[in-house]
Design an enzyme around this catalytic site. Structure first.
Site, PDB file in Angstrom:
ATOM      1  CB  THR A  73      69.740  27.143  27.359  1.00 15.12           C
ATOM      2  OG1 THR A  73      69.029  27.192  26.123  1.00 15.12           O
ATOM      3  CG2 THR A  73      71.135  27.681  27.156  1.00 15.12           C
ATOM      4  CD  GLU A 110      72.987  30.589  27.123  1.00 20.49           C
ATOM      5  OE1 GLU A 110      73.073  30.360  28.353  1.00 20.49           O
ATOM      6  OE2 GLU A 110      71.900  30.623  26.518  1.00 20.49           O
ATOM      7  CE  LYS A 121      60.345  46.604  30.563  1.00 21.00           C
ATOM      8  NZ  LYS A 121      60.477  46.265  29.144  1.00 21.00           N
ATOM      9  CD1 TRP A 141      61.942  49.092  33.755  1.00 28.67           C
ATOM     10  CD2 TRP A 141      64.036  48.311  33.810  1.00 28.67           C
ATOM     11  NE1 TRP A 141      62.352  48.952  32.460  1.00 28.67           N
ATOM     12  CE2 TRP A 141      63.646  48.470  32.459  1.00 28.67           C
ATOM     13  CE3 TRP A 141      65.313  47.834  34.080  1.00 28.67           C
ATOM     14  CZ2 TRP A 141      64.493  48.164  31.393  1.00 28.67           C
ATOM     15  CZ3 TRP A 141      66.157  47.535  33.027  1.00 28.67           C
ATOM     16  CH2 TRP A 141      65.743  47.697  31.690  1.00 28.67           C
TER      17      TRP A 141
END
Lengths: 530, 530
Positions: free
Chosen positions: A176, A319, A427, A432
Site C-alpha cells: 500500500t 487490501e 470535525k 463531521w
C-alpha cells in the site's frame, strides 16, 4: 460419505492455461513508450510466461521467492506476472512513482531476488542499486539489444511445466502506498486471486467476456491492476496496453482497437475530457468505464453517461484485491430519471457475492443500514487481507472485520456511499464535514479543475474547512462564485471558511490527493473566528 | 511465509446470506399448480429456509442426512433447498417422472430421512410409502391446512444459525436418470456448488445480475435446476416460478413479470412456438434463452434469434453440475451473417474457466481440436463428478478425465460440437452417422414436429438409419419431401433407409428422446438390403 466432485486447486496458472487453450488467438496489443506497437495473443503470453519461468529457475529462484517489477503496462509485464507465479514465485509489483526511501524499504522488506524494469526507470535502478540488498538480477523489459527481455526470453524454451501446489500459497505481493508509516505488503494467494477474478467477470462488476476489448489505464503496479490481468485470462478478453498514459495516445488506441472497456482513477478522465474538448475527438467504442481509486466527481460521471457510456463507480483498496463494491445499475434503473441515475452512480455501489460490509461507530458498535448513519467502513471476505506480509499480528478483529479507514453510509438496498477517509473528515463543532463531498461539489463549479478540502484549527469549532482550488486554464472563477455554487449542494455550515487558489495540488503515487502534504503546508492557516 | 488473505469457506449458506442481506427485497414469485400466485423475496426465502432448518432439527435430522423433495418449481421448494443445506444436510431432488422402481431405488439408496412433496404427487407417495425404507417424515409443500408446509414452517422461528463446516462437505445429491442400469447419484459439495454458481454469472454463461428476471423452466429436480437457484442468490436475481409448464401460463407470466431470462430443454420451446402460432402471443421481454439438456434443433434456434432473443446453446449433464459449455457469442459475432450466427449457436459453445475438454478415440488417444475429428468427449474441472455416491471406485481415469458418453468435435477456437451420444451413433460400414444431426435436419422440414433416428441391423452395412417422424397437427408431409429436405443437409449415405410416421415418441423423465425404448420397439425392423 463416499462420493463427490473433482479436486481442482484454484491456482493462477489455470487462468493462463485456460486463456491459451480456449482463447489462444485473442490478441494482446502493446503501444510501447517509444511509440512502437507490438501484437501477441494469449498463446504468446503463455509461451513467454513459460520462458520467463525457465529464466527465473536458471537464475536460481525457488518457489516462494519474490520477483519484482518496476514497469508500466505492456505484454512483457503481463508475461512476467504469469511466469513468476507459474514457477511458484510471488510477483511483486513496485510503484515507480514512490519516493526513493519507500522504493528501498519495499524491495528490501519483500526480499526481492530479481527486478524486471522498464528503460524509463533506469535512473531509479542506477540510483538505488546499491541500497537494494536482496536483488541479485536485473532484467530490462522493453526495447531490444542483447540484454533485453525479448532477446533473453526468446533464447529459452516454452516447454516449461508450471509448478503445482496448494491454492492457499501466495502468488502476489502489493504494498500500500500508505501516506503514514512504512508501506505495508498485501500478500495475495492463488485462491484469493482466482476467486476474485471469477467474481470480476459478472455483469455487475467488470462485465467481461470473450467479446470484450479492455484498455486498462490503471497501472499494473496499482493493486494488481484491479485484477484485470487475471479476469481477462478467465474470459479470453482482448487487452490493449499503453505504456504511456497521454490522453491523445489513449484515445487513438481506443478507436483503432475498438476498445469496449476501460478502467482508471478519476484524474485519467479529467485528462481525457481536456483532450476531447481541445480536439473534438472521443473514444467511440467505449461501452463501460470503471472509475475507482478515489471518489469520482459527479460532473465526471454525468459527462461520461451523456456520451452513452455505462459508468461503474468502484470502491476498493490494495487490501481488498481490490474490488470491494461496484456501482452496477440497480433493477429499477430504467424507471429512474437521468438525474436519479447520476445520483445512483455517484455512490460506490454494492458488494459482489463474497464481500460483506458494515459500518461502526467509534465504540465499534454496528450502525444501521439506513442511508443516513455514517461510520467507519469495515469489510470481510475471501479476497480481503487477513495479515500484512511479515506482520506479527492480524489486520482484522476477532470476527474477521478489516477496518478500511473510510467513512461511509450503507443504504437499505445495499448501496454503499463513501463520505470520507476517516483521517480526512473535518470535525466541526462535534459534527463531521466530508472533505470528499466538499471537493466533488466544488469540482462541479464552472472553471474549477480540481479542489481539495482540509480541516484547519478553529478556536470555536475545533476545525473548519479550507478549500484549495486549481482553476482550469484561462478560467477566472472567483471565491464568490464557488461559494454560491457550493451553497446549492451542501449544508450552509459546510461552506469553507476560506478559499485559496493554487497552481497545482500534490498527489500520491496512485493519483490520490496527498492530504498529509496539504495539512503540513496549510495547517497553520487560520480562518477568521466567526 | 507470514501474511495472506482471509479464511472464507465456500459454503452454500453464504449465497443465501448474501441474497437476503444485499438483495433482500428482490422478489421470488410463484404461480402454483392451482393457479394461485404468491410473492416473497430473498429475505423471505432466507427466513423460511431457517424455519425449515429448525423443523428438520426437530425431526431429528443431523448434518450429512439426506432430505428429499418430490416437487415442481416454487418458492417453498427453494426455501427447502437452502434450509436442508443450511442445517448441514444434503438436499436430494427426486424426479417425479421416474418409474416406480427407480423412485424406490433412489430414495432407499440415498437413505432419505424426510420427503417434502407436492400434493400433485400424493398418488406416488401413497403407492410407494411402504417400499421406501428410510423416509421417516413427510411434509406437503403446497396448499394450506394444518399439515401443509406454510402452516408447519410458520410455526417455527426464523432465528436459526446455519451449521458451519468445511467447503468440501456434500450439500446436494442428484441422480442421473440413466437409461440403462440403476440410477447413479452425483454428490455436489458446497465448494463445487459455489464455484459453479460464480461461474454462471458471467456474460458468456447465464449473464446474470440484480437486473435479471429469470423464469427457470428447467425443473428443480433436473441437475440442480442447472444451478440457477444458487447463481440467482449470488446475483440477487428476481425469480419467477411456475409449478406447471403449460405454454399459455408461461407466456402470460413472462409478460406480466417482465421476464428477461429463461432456460429449458428444447421440447419446452416447441410447446411455446405452438402457443405463439395459435394465439399470436409471444414473450416480449425475453433477452436470453438458454437451451440445454439435449441438442437444440437449428430451426428452433433460428426462430428464437429472429425474435431478437440471444440464444445460449448449452451442453452439460448431472455429472457436470451441469454447465459444461455455453454457446456465447464469439468476438467476431458482429462480422458474421445471420446464417453464420445460427450455425455458430447450433454448436454447443465453449467452456467457461474451470472446465477442460478433450476428445479421444477408441484407444483413449487424444484427437486434434480441428473441427473435423470426432471422438468420445471427456472433461474435468472443479464442478465435475469424481465418484458417484456410495460407489466403490472413481468415475474418472488416472488423469482425472470423466467420460461423458457423448461424441463431439472440438473446433480450433474452442467451440465444442456434440455429434451424438456414443451409444446412439449409427455405425454404417465402419463410419459414424450422427443420429442427432439426422433428427435435427429432419425437424427443419416443413410439417415435421419431431423426429428420432436409430440404427437398425443391416446385412451389409452393419447398421443403417431408421427415421421415426411425428407430423405437426394437420400436416401431410411425406417420405419423399423429407428425403429431399435431408438431401440438402446431410451426406447422401446418411439418408435413412426407411421413414416411419408415428403418433408420438417416448421421452425420458427429463424430456430427452428415449432411444432405448425405440431400439426395443423397432430393433427388429429390417430395411431392404441395398
Amino acid at each position: 460419505m463416499l462420493g463427490g466432485m473433482q479436486d481442482f486447486e484454484l491456482r493462477v496458472p489455470r487462468l493462463i492455461d485456460h486463456a491459451a487453450r480456449e482463447h489462444g488467438r485473442r490478441e494482446i496489443v502493446t503501444r510501447w513508450a517509444d511509440g512502437s506497437e507490438t501484437r501477441t495473443d494469449w498463446a504468446g503470453i503463455d509461451a513467454d510466461a513459460r520462458r520467463v519461468a525457465r529464466l527465473l529457475e536458471e537464475l536460481g529462484c525457488k518457489p516462494g521467492d519474490r520477483i519484482a517489477t518496476l514497469a508500466m503496462n505492456h505484454a512483457h509485464h503481463l508475461a512476467t506476472w504469469y511466469g513468476a507465479i507459474g514457477m511458484g514465485g510471488v510477483i511483486h509489483t513496485i510503484n515507480p512513482r514512490l519516493f526513493d526511501d519507500q522504493l528501498v524499504y519495499i524491495a528490501n522488506h519483500a526480499e526481492d531476488r530479481v527486478l524486471f524494469y522498464d528503460r524509463a526507470f533506469q535512473p531509479i535502478v542506477d540510483r538505488l542499486r546499491d541500497r537494494w540488498t536482496s536483488i541479485q538480477h536485473y532484467v530490462v523489459m522493453d526495447g531490444d539489444g542483447p540484454d533485453a527481455f525479448r532477446t533473453i526470453v526468446d533464447a529459452r524454451g516454452a516447454d516449461y511445466a508450471w509448478v503445482e501446489g496448494a491454492e492457499r500459497e501466495p502468488c502476489m505481493l502489493c504494498y500500500t502506498s500508505g501516506t503514514t508509516g512504512n508501506p505495508k505488503g498485501v500478500l495475495y494467494t492463488h485462491r484469493s486471486t482466482v476467486i476474485h477474478a471469477m467474481a470480476e467477470l459478472q455483469p455487475a462488476v467488470f462485465d467481461l467476456s470473450g467479446r470484450s476489448v479492455v484498455l486498462p489505464i490503471v497501472p499494473m503496479f496499482h493493486a494488481a491492476a484491479w485484477g484485470l490481468p487475471f479476469a481477462a485470462a478467465a474470459a479470453g478478453v482482448k487487452i490493449v496496453y499503453s505504456a504511456v498514459n497521454e490522453p491523445a495516445v489513449l484515445c487513438d488506441l481506443m478507436n483503432r482497437e475498438q476498445v469496449t472497456h476501460s478502467a482508471g482513477v478519476p484524474t485519467v478522465w479529467l485528462g481525457m475530457f481536456s483532450h476531447m474538448d481541445s480536439t473534438g475527438e472521443a473514444p467511440r467504442h467505449l461501452q463501460l468505464v470503471t472509475i475507482g481509486g478515489s471518489a469520482a466527481p459527479r460532473a465526471m460521471i454525468e459527462k461520461l453517461m451523456r456520451m452513452g457510456i455505462r459508468v461503474n463507480h468502484a470502491w476498493g483498496m490494495t487490501e481488498t484485491s481490490p474490488i470491494g463494491t461496484m456501482g452496477a445499475r440497480p433493477h429499477d434503473w430504467d424507471d429512474q430519471t437521468f438525474e436519479q441515475q447520476v445520483d445512483q452512480v455517484a455512490m460506490q455501489g454494492r458488494v459482489p457475492f463474497g464481500v460483506e460490509l458494515r459500518i461502526v461507530d467509534e465504540e465499534d458498535r454496528e450502525l444501521p443500514r439506513d442511508g443516513v448513519a455514517t461510520g467507519r467502513l469495515q469489510c470481510r471476505g475471501p479476497w480481503i487481507v487477513k495479515r500484512y506480509f511479515q506482520a506479527e499480528e492480524d489486520a482484522v478483529d476477532a470476527d474477521g472485520w478489516f477496518d478500511t479507514g473510510d467513512v461511509a453510509a450503507l443504504h437499505p438496498d445495499g448501496t454503499m456511499q463513501i463520505t470520507d477517509r476517516a483521517k480526512d473528515v473535518i470535525k466541526s463543532g462535534g459534527e463531521w464535514i466530508s472533505s470528499v463531498e466538499l471537493e466533488n461539489a466544488a469540482m462541479g463549479c464552472e472553471g474549477v479543475a480540481e479542489a481539495a478540502a482540509i480541516g484547519v484549527p478553529h478556536p470555536r469549532w475545533d476545525e473548519r474547512p479550507l478549500l484549495l482550488v486549481v482553476r482550469k486554464p484561462g478560467a477566472t472563477v472567483g471565491e464568490a462564485e464557488i461559494v454560491a455554487h457550493l451553497g446549492r449542494h451542501v449544508a450552509k455550515w459546510w461552506l469553507p471558511d476560506a478559499i485559496l487558489f493554487v497552481d497545482s495540488l500534490p498527489h500520491t503515487a496512485t493519483g490520490k490527493l496527498l492530504k498529509t502534504a496539504l495539512r503540513e503546508q496549510y495547517g497553520d492557516f487560520r480562518v477568521a473566528a466567526a
